[in-house]
Motif scaffolding. Structure first.
Motif, PDB file in Angstrom:
ATOM      1  N   SER A  83      -8.712  23.390   5.583  1.00  0.00           N
ATOM      2  CA  SER A  83      -7.593  22.827   6.351  1.00  0.00           C
ATOM      3  C   SER A  83      -6.281  23.439   5.929  1.00  0.00           C
ATOM      4  O   SER A  83      -5.331  23.461   6.697  1.00  0.00           O
ATOM      5  CB  SER A  83      -7.521  21.314   6.160  1.00  0.00           C
ATOM      6  N   GLY A  84      -6.183  23.903   4.693  1.00  0.00           N
ATOM      7  CA  GLY A  84      -4.948  24.498   4.192  1.00  0.00           C
ATOM      8  C   GLY A  84      -4.815  24.344   2.703  1.00  0.00           C
ATOM      9  O   GLY A  84      -5.701  23.821   2.021  1.00  0.00           O
ATOM     10  N   ILE A  85      -3.691  24.813   2.197  1.00  0.00           N
ATOM     11  CA  ILE A  85      -3.361  24.714   0.783  1.00  0.00           C
ATOM     12  C   ILE A  85      -2.161  23.791   0.668  1.00  0.00           C
ATOM     13  O   ILE A  85      -1.154  23.992   1.356  1.00  0.00           O
ATOM     14  CB  ILE A  85      -3.016  26.098   0.191  1.00  0.00           C
ATOM     15  N   VAL A  86      -2.262  22.764  -0.173  1.00  0.00           N
ATOM     16  CA  VAL A  86      -1.184  21.781  -0.305  1.00  0.00           C
ATOM     17  C   VAL A  86      -0.784  21.622  -1.762  1.00  0.00           C
ATOM     18  O   VAL A  86      -1.582  21.849  -2.669  1.00  0.00           O
ATOM     19  CB  VAL A  86      -1.588  20.411   0.291  1.00  0.00           C
ATOM     20  N   SER A  87       0.468  21.239  -1.978  1.00  0.00           N
ATOM     21  CA  SER A  87       0.962  20.974  -3.322  1.00  0.00           C
ATOM     22  C   SER A  87       0.416  19.641  -3.819  1.00  0.00           C
ATOM     23  O   SER A  87       0.180  18.735  -3.046  1.00  0.00           O
ATOM     24  CB  SER A  87       2.487  20.930  -3.320  1.00  0.00           C
ATOM     25  N   CYS A  88       0.248  19.539  -5.103  1.00  0.00           N
ATOM     26  CA  CYS A  88      -0.228  18.292  -5.713  1.00  0.00           C
ATOM     27  C   CYS A  88       0.939  17.590  -6.391  1.00  0.00           C
ATOM     28  O   CYS A  88       1.856  18.196  -6.843  1.00  0.00           O
ATOM     29  CB  CYS A  88      -1.286  18.571  -6.763  1.00  0.00           C
ATOM     30  N   SER A 133       0.860  -1.186   0.000  1.00  0.00           N
ATOM     31  CA  SER A 133       0.000   0.000   0.000  1.00  0.00           C
ATOM     32  C   SER A 133       0.888   1.225   0.000  1.00  0.00           C
ATOM     33  O   SER A 133       2.008   1.193   0.501  1.00  0.00           O
ATOM     34  CB  SER A 133      -0.911   0.007   1.233  1.00  0.00           C
ATOM     35  N   ALA A 134       0.408   2.301  -0.552  1.00  0.00           N
ATOM     36  CA  ALA A 134       1.159   3.554  -0.604  1.00  0.00           C
ATOM     37  C   ALA A 134       0.342   4.651   0.029  1.00  0.00           C
ATOM     38  O   ALA A 134      -0.864   4.740  -0.171  1.00  0.00           O
ATOM     39  CB  ALA A 134       1.475   3.910  -2.054  1.00  0.00           C
ATOM     40  N   SER A 135       1.010   5.469   0.817  1.00  0.00           N
ATOM     41  CA  SER A 135       0.339   6.636   1.372  1.00  0.00           C
ATOM     42  C   SER A 135       1.197   7.843   1.065  1.00  0.00           C
ATOM     43  O   SER A 135       2.350   7.914   1.458  1.00  0.00           O
ATOM     44  CB  SER A 135       0.130   6.494   2.884  1.00  0.00           C
ATOM     45  N   ALA A 136       0.645   8.782   0.328  1.00  0.00           N
ATOM     46  CA  ALA A 136       1.394   9.975  -0.058  1.00  0.00           C
ATOM     47  C   ALA A 136       1.482  10.931   1.118  1.00  0.00           C
ATOM     48  O   ALA A 136       0.530  11.112   1.859  1.00  0.00           O
ATOM     49  CB  ALA A 136       0.716  10.651  -1.239  1.00  0.00           C
ATOM     50  N   GLU A 137       2.652  11.513   1.287  1.00  0.00           N
ATOM     51  CA  GLU A 137       2.822  12.522   2.314  1.00  0.00           C
ATOM     52  C   GLU A 137       2.288  13.845   1.766  1.00  0.00           C
ATOM     53  O   GLU A 137       2.458  14.156   0.605  1.00  0.00           O
ATOM     54  CB  GLU A 137       4.291  12.660   2.678  1.00  0.00           C
ATOM     55  N   VAL A 138       1.658  14.613   2.611  1.00  0.00           N
ATOM     56  CA  VAL A 138       1.101  15.891   2.195  1.00  0.00           C
ATOM     57  C   VAL A 138       2.194  16.944   2.278  1.00  0.00           C
ATOM     58  O   VAL A 138       2.833  17.101   3.312  1.00  0.00           O
ATOM     59  CB  VAL A 138      -0.098  16.282   3.086  1.00  0.00           C
ATOM     60  N   ALA A 139       2.416  17.646   1.175  1.00  0.00           N
ATOM     61  CA  ALA A 139       3.429  18.701   1.134  1.00  0.00           C
ATOM     62  C   ALA A 139       2.725  20.054   1.121  1.00  0.00           C
ATOM     63  O   ALA A 139       1.813  20.279   0.326  1.00  0.00           O
ATOM     64  CB  ALA A 139       4.287  18.546  -0.116  1.00  0.00           C
ATOM     65  N   ALA A 140       3.138  20.918   2.007  1.00  0.00           N
ATOM     66  CA  ALA A 140       2.554  22.259   2.057  1.00  0.00           C
ATOM     67  C   ALA A 140       2.856  22.996   0.757  1.00  0.00           C
ATOM     68  O   ALA A 140       3.883  22.772   0.121  1.00  0.00           O
ATOM     69  CB  ALA A 140       3.119  23.032   3.232  1.00  0.00           C
ATOM     70  N   ALA A 141       1.958  23.870   0.374  1.00  0.00           N
ATOM     71  CA  ALA A 141       2.175  24.704  -0.805  1.00  0.00           C
ATOM     72  C   ALA A 141       3.314  25.681  -0.510  1.00  0.00           C
ATOM     73  O   ALA A 141       3.582  26.001   0.644  1.00  0.00           O
ATOM     74  CB  ALA A 141       0.897  25.467  -1.138  1.00  0.00           C
ATOM     75  N   PRO A 142       3.989  26.168  -1.542  1.00  0.00           N
ATOM     76  CA  PRO A 142       5.044  27.160  -1.315  1.00  0.00           C
ATOM     77  C   PRO A 142       4.477  28.383  -0.579  1.00  0.00           C
ATOM     78  O   PRO A 142       3.291  28.708  -0.712  1.00  0.00           O
ATOM     79  CB  PRO A 142       5.492  27.543  -2.733  1.00  0.00           C
TER      80      PRO A 142
END
Length: 106
Positions: A101-106, A31-40
């Motif tokens: 919740s916030g803005i995150v990079s895709c 299984s894969a779980s992507a880490e959430v990266a904050a937007a610049p």
């Protein structure tokens, strides 16, 4: 730091994935779980306004390069990933009961 290096770092951070492998009854399951990266930090939540039963969140790209981000939402679906050119905006409509919740990079 040159802009190309910043973009490369942001792209790498956005694609970090954690893999977990386990064996269930003789079969290997990954299984894969992507880490959430904050937007610049140059991507800003400009405004949130309410009209009737909806909220409208406006995100502005103050970066000197195109970014791809989404608006993370609690109590509702996240926005789709959206590429925003420099000095441009993205408006997302969500239910008035939803919370940003916030803005995150895709």
């Amino acid at each position: 730091m040159p802009q190309i290096a910043k973009r490369l770092i942001a792209a790498i951070a956005a694609t970090c994935v954690t893999l977990t492998t386990m064996t269930i009854m003789g079969a290997s399951v990954t299984s894969a779980s992507a880490e959430v990266a904050a937007a610049p930090s140059c991507v800003k939540l400009e405004a949130v306004r309410t009209e009737g039963s909806y909220k409208y969140a406006t995100v502005r790209n103050d970066c000197s390069y195109t970014v791809t981000v989404k608006i993370a939402v609690t109590n509702g679906p996240d926005s789709p990933c959206k590429s925003i050119s420099p000095a441009k905006k993205f408006v997302f409509r969500l239910a008035s009961s939803a919370k940003l919740s916030g803005i995150v990079s895709c």
